[in-house]
Design a protein around this motif. Structure first.
Motif, PDB file in Angstrom:
ATOM      1  N   ALA A 184      30.142  36.517 -22.979  1.00 11.95           N
ATOM      2  CA  ALA A 184      31.348  35.996 -22.960  1.00 11.95           C
ATOM      3  C   ALA A 184      31.382  34.718 -22.130  1.00 11.95           C
ATOM      4  N   GLU A 185      30.251  34.144 -21.669  1.00  8.93           N
ATOM      5  CA  GLU A 185      30.444  32.955 -20.928  1.00  8.93           C
ATOM      6  C   GLU A 185      29.388  32.229 -21.488  1.00  8.93           C
ATOM      7  N   TYR A 186      29.872  30.700 -21.707  1.00  5.32           N
ATOM      8  CA  TYR A 186      28.918  29.630 -22.174  1.00  5.32           C
ATOM      9  C   TYR A 186      27.560  29.559 -21.397  1.00  5.32           C
ATOM     10  N   CYS A 187      26.612  29.832 -22.260  1.00  9.30           N
ATOM     11  CA  CYS A 187      25.336  29.842 -21.426  1.00  9.30           C
ATOM     12  C   CYS A 187      24.243  28.705 -21.905  1.00  9.30           C
ATOM     13  N   GLY A 188      24.474  28.134 -22.742  1.00  4.20           N
ATOM     14  CA  GLY A 188      23.609  27.238 -23.452  1.00  4.20           C
ATOM     15  C   GLY A 188      23.705  27.221 -24.709  1.00  4.20           C
ATOM     16  N   THR A 189      22.698  26.642 -25.542  1.00  2.41           N
ATOM     17  CA  THR A 189      22.702  26.368 -26.889  1.00  2.41           C
ATOM     18  C   THR A 189      23.027  27.636 -27.858  1.00  2.41           C
ATOM     19  N   GLU A 190      22.343  28.767 -27.390  1.00  2.00           N
ATOM     20  CA  GLU A 190      22.562  29.852 -28.303  1.00  2.00           C
ATOM     21  C   GLU A 190      23.257  30.934 -27.900  1.00  2.00           C
ATOM     22  N   HIS A 191      24.300  30.521 -26.866  1.00  2.00           N
ATOM     23  CA  HIS A 191      25.130  31.356 -26.512  1.00  2.00           C
ATOM     24  C   HIS A 191      25.932  32.144 -27.527  1.00  2.00           C
ATOM     25  N   SER A 192      26.395  31.585 -28.491  1.00  2.00           N
ATOM     26  CA  SER A 192      27.145  32.113 -29.492  1.00  2.00           C
ATOM     27  C   SER A 192      26.353  33.163 -30.170  1.00  2.00           C
ATOM     28  N   ARG A 193      25.056  33.364 -30.232  1.00  2.00           N
ATOM     29  CA  ARG A 193      24.211  34.150 -30.809  1.00  2.00           C
ATOM     30  C   ARG A 193      23.769  35.196 -29.996  1.00  2.00           C
ATOM     31  N   MET A 194      24.196  35.244 -28.449  1.00  2.00           N
ATOM     32  CA  MET A 194      23.681  36.074 -27.640  1.00  2.00           C
ATOM     33  C   MET A 194      24.501  37.360 -27.700  1.00  2.00           C
TER      34      MET A 194
END
Ligand code: CUA
Length: 354
Positions: A184-194
């Motif tokens: 739930a913390e934007y962490c780069g390109t594939e954040h949404s798939r983490m």
């Protein structure tokens, strides 16, 4: 097992932990108060707008010089409501911060872009977490790179996961099923798939699952005990009367006096700092002679060392629940045995999270 559809859109997440109802109840209270005030204010605005509208060009109303009753009422009622919100919220926050002593520890490591999870017996998982129903769980979490956030909506828990530091959260799963796990913390390109899933199983199913799978891996406590020897910690921290370093059995979770005169809680973050930068906070009665281990140990090795110190520590959190596979409370003897076991000294990198 009761499988929940994981891709279904819903306004209210499933309730599957001990915190689900308390968090929802507070949230419902906030919504109800907000709706009452929003509707009330909008209605009053409309009503007064019509009632007191200017009816002709020279229609000037009489001046009003305050109304004490009205002013006290509109100050005291919101004050009471916000104080209820504050104390209710604080009470819940403290409850969520205080980990019960019988909690089972899951090690969580965030990494672009996956969650690495480890159970007390050493079993590892990626993006999938299996848990026993009804067992309090403590997640001890750190990151290998950037800030992530561990979020399980069905359990109503979320906590930032930071590089170079340990954070924790706890909960008790109260309903079998499969639930979403998010970053739930934007962490780069594939954040949404983490993300992934959390599977809550009956304790007996969990036991079976735990024993299954491939390859024996060392538990964090065992790996830490090995490192304690192979890194040479044991030479100074051996508990002799004239030892160069403080003896570490019974220390974790207790307050330690420092040379500065302060006291510090020997928790995950203090142990981590003391390994990487030993001179930062030296325990009273000892010289700052410990070498700096920064660059010599990996994050996961530090995590294992901490697990080992916990197992021989003062805080009674290494024992616990039915499913606890970690060294039990009175297990400093077992940990000593591990140290003495020559066969365990051989390969210290085995079982270390990469
Ligand atoms: Cu990790 Cu977003």
């Amino acid at each position: 097992m009761n499988e929940q559809p994981i891709n279904q859109f819903s306004l209210w997440p499933e309730m599957a932990s001990n915190f689900a109802w308390p968090v929802d109840l507070l949230y419902i209270f906030l919504i109800v108060v907000s709706v009452i005030f929003t509707v009330g204010i909008a209605a009053a605005l409309l009503y007064f707008g019509i009632k007191y509208r200017r009816k002709s060009d020279d229609d000037v109303p009489a001046e009003v010089h305050g109304n004490n009753t009205l002013e006290i009422v509109w100050s005291v009622i919101p004050l009471l409501l916000t104080m209820i919100m504050f104390f209710w919220g604080a009470h819940l926050y403290f409850k969520m911060s205080q980990v019960p002593s019988d909690a089972m520890e899951i090690l969580v490591t965030g990494k672009q872009w996956m969650w690495k999870l480890q159970h007390p017996n050493g079993k590892r998982e990626i993006n999938n977490l299996h848990l026993p129903l009804g067992q309090p769980i403590r997640c001890t979490m750190t990151s290998e790179d950037v800030i992530h956030s561990f979020f399980i909506p069905a359990f109503r828990v979320k906590q930032d996961v930071l590089p170079g530091r340990y954070t924790q959260l706890w909960f008790t799963p109260t309903k079998e099923g499969v639930y979403h796990l998010f970053c739930a913390e934007y962490c780069g390109t594939e954040h949404s798939r983490m993300g992934g899933s959390v599977t809550v199983m009956s304790p007996s199913e969990y036991e079976i699952w735990l024993e299954g799978g491939t390859g024996a891996s060392l538990s964090p406590v065992e790996a830490g005990a090995q490192l304690f020897t192979s890194l040479g910690c044991v030479t100074c921290h051996d508990g002799r009367a004239n030892a160069q370093g403080p003896q570490l059995a019974g220390v974790f979770g207790t307050l330690q006096p420092l040379t500065s005169g302060e006291k510090i809680l020997a928790d995950e973050n203090y142990v981590r700092e003391s390994i990487l930068n030993p001179k930062a906070k030296v325990v009273e009665g000892f010289a700052a002679v410990m070498p700096i281990y920064k660059g010599m140990v990996t994050d996961s090795q530090i995590t294992s060392l901490i697990a080992y110190l916990k197992s021989i520590g003062g805080e009674q959190d290494a024992g616990g629940g039915e499913n606890q596979k970690q060294a039990p409370k009175d297990d400093s003897a077992k940990a000593e045995d591990l140290l003495q076991d020559e066969s365990l000294r051989a390969d210290t990198t085995q079982g270390i999270m990469q």
